[in-house]
Scaffold this active site. Sequence first.
Site, PDB file in Angstrom:
ATOM      1  N   ILE A  49      40.422  44.717  27.872  1.00 38.20           N
ATOM      2  CA  ILE A  49      40.521  43.266  28.027  1.00 38.20           C
ATOM      3  C   ILE A  49      41.667  43.028  29.003  1.00 38.20           C
ATOM      4  CG2 ILE A  49      42.004  43.093  25.967  1.00 38.20           C
ATOM      5  CD1 ILE A  49      40.925  40.299  25.485  1.00 38.20           C
ATOM      6  N   SER A  50      41.462  42.179  29.995  1.00 37.36           N
ATOM      7  CA  SER A  50      42.482  41.947  31.021  1.00 37.36           C
ATOM      8  C   SER A  50      43.736  41.328  30.428  1.00 37.36           C
ATOM      9  CB  SER A  50      41.937  41.021  32.114  1.00 37.36           C
ATOM     10  OG  SER A  50      40.910  41.647  32.837  1.00 37.36           O
TER      11      SER A  50
END
Length: 198
Positions: A49-50
Site C-alpha cells: 500500500i503506498s
Amino acid sequence: MYEHLKRYGVSKNIIEAMNKIDRKYFVPENVKDLAYDDIPLPIGFGQTISAPHMVGIMCKELDLKEKDKVLEIGTGSGYNAAVMSLLVGKSGHIYTIERIKQLYKIATKRFKQFGLTNITCILGDGKEGFEEYAPFDKIVVTCYSKFVPNKLLEQLSDNGILLIPVGDEFVQVLKKIKKINGQISEEDLLHVKFVPLV
C-alpha cells in the site's frame, strides 16, 4: 492526521478525504500499528500500500473533480480507490482493476464496509485498460511499467490525465501525461518506488 501533506501541495479536500478513509482497515493485522506512519506497507502477495504522501501527491496531480470517470490499474487493498471515490463524488465513478484474486476480494469487501457505491472493482489484467467503459477522464497506474501502454493512451479522454510510474526495478519516474486535442504531452514529476506491472 495528514496535515503534513500540505508541504507537498496537497489540498485541504484531499487531506479531508484521506482522514475519512481510515488506512488501518486497508492493511494486514501484522502492520496495523504502522497504519498511520507515512510509509508504504506490505499487504501480502508481494504487493504494497503506498505511503500516504504518495496517495496525496497522486490525487493532487490527477486533479480529481466531481463527475470524473477514473480508471485505476492495481487496486491493491483498495485504499487509493476509496480516497479517490470521495473526491469524484456520487456523480463520478472509479473503475479499479486488480489481478490478484485475494486482494480483489479484500478490496471489494472494504468498499462495501465503507458504503462506497461509486467504485467498480474488476478482477483482471490492467495492462489492457478497460475498454468497455472508456474513455476515462483520469487514469492512474499504481505499479511501474517499462513503457506507457498504448491501450491506456487510447482509453484516455481528451483533456484527460494519465499518471504512471515508468522505469525498472532500480529507477522509476512518475510521469504525468496529458491528452489535449489528441496530442500527448509528458511531464516527469518525481522519482518513485513501486512494484511492477505484470
